[in-house]
Enzyme design. Structure first.
Site, PDB file in Angstrom:
ATOM      1  CB  CYS A   1       2.114   4.221   8.411  1.00 38.68           C
ATOM      2  SG  CYS A   1       2.019   6.072   8.053  1.00 38.68           S
TER       3      CYS A   1
ATOM      4  CB  CYS B   1       4.771   4.981   5.828  1.00 39.05           C
ATOM      5  SG  CYS B   1       4.587   5.615   7.365  1.00 39.05           S
TER       6      CYS B   1
END
Length: 186
Positions: free
Chosen positions: A106, A109
């Site tokens: 991600c 993230c």
């Protein structure tokens, strides 16, 4: 020495008023003010410097509270048992914890994690920060956190989840929301 030296010449003057054996504490290697003969220190080719070059130099700080780390690495959580232990320790210490549920693939993230580590340094004594990579842990742990989107930052207190921020937007906005969430419970 002055706490605030507005001018490098004041710092130079105050350093050179010290005894020569005290000066080596100011050196921190090649980037220090003593690395080159530029009017601010010793010449490395001089005999005075050669005796000191072989010693172990450490940066000397007069104010350690000003030099706290900028970031604290978040401790990873690997399984349900470890998560239960962390919640129990937090309950006994009556401190909330912040859990960053993220994934290695991600992009948001990955971008958010260093900013959360910087925030962790700000709340070092009040809140403990952890991270969970949802692809590397058992699925019952992910279900326990009730995670459907990433990154999700949750605040846990007294063994239960109190608040969460789902970070699908700009990182600075997410950090501000997390900061507000922490301030509500601390």
């Amino acid at each position: 020495m002055s706490i605030l030296s507005p001018n490098p010449h004041i710092l130079y003057r105050e350093i050179h008023q010290r005894e020569p054996q005290q000066l080596h504490a100011w050196s921190s290697g090649p980037g220090s003010i003593f690395a080159k003969s530029n009017g601010f220190g010793f010449d490395r080719s001089s005999n005075e410097w050669k005796g000191r070059a072989k010693r172990d130099f450490r940066a000397h700080s007069f104010w350690p509270e000003l030099f706290k780390p900028d970031t604290l690495e978040m401790e990873p959580i690997q399984d349900c048992d470890q998560f239960d232990q962390i919640l129990e320790q937090a309950k006994l210490a009556s401190k909330p914890i912040v859990v960053d549920w993220m994934a290695a693939w991600c992009r948001k993230c990955i971008y958010l994690k260093p900013k959360l580590e910087k925030l962790a340094a700000d709340y070092d004594t009040k809140v403990k920060f952890y991270c969970v990579d949802v692809n590397n842990v058992p699925q019952p742990l992910v279900k326990r956190g009730n995670i459907s989107k990433m990154p999700t930052i949750q605040l846990w207190s007294d063994g239960e989840m109190k608040a969460e921020v789902i970070g699908g937007h700009k990182a600075w906005l997410v950090i501000e929301e997390v900061r507000q969430m922490i301030q509500q419970f601390v």
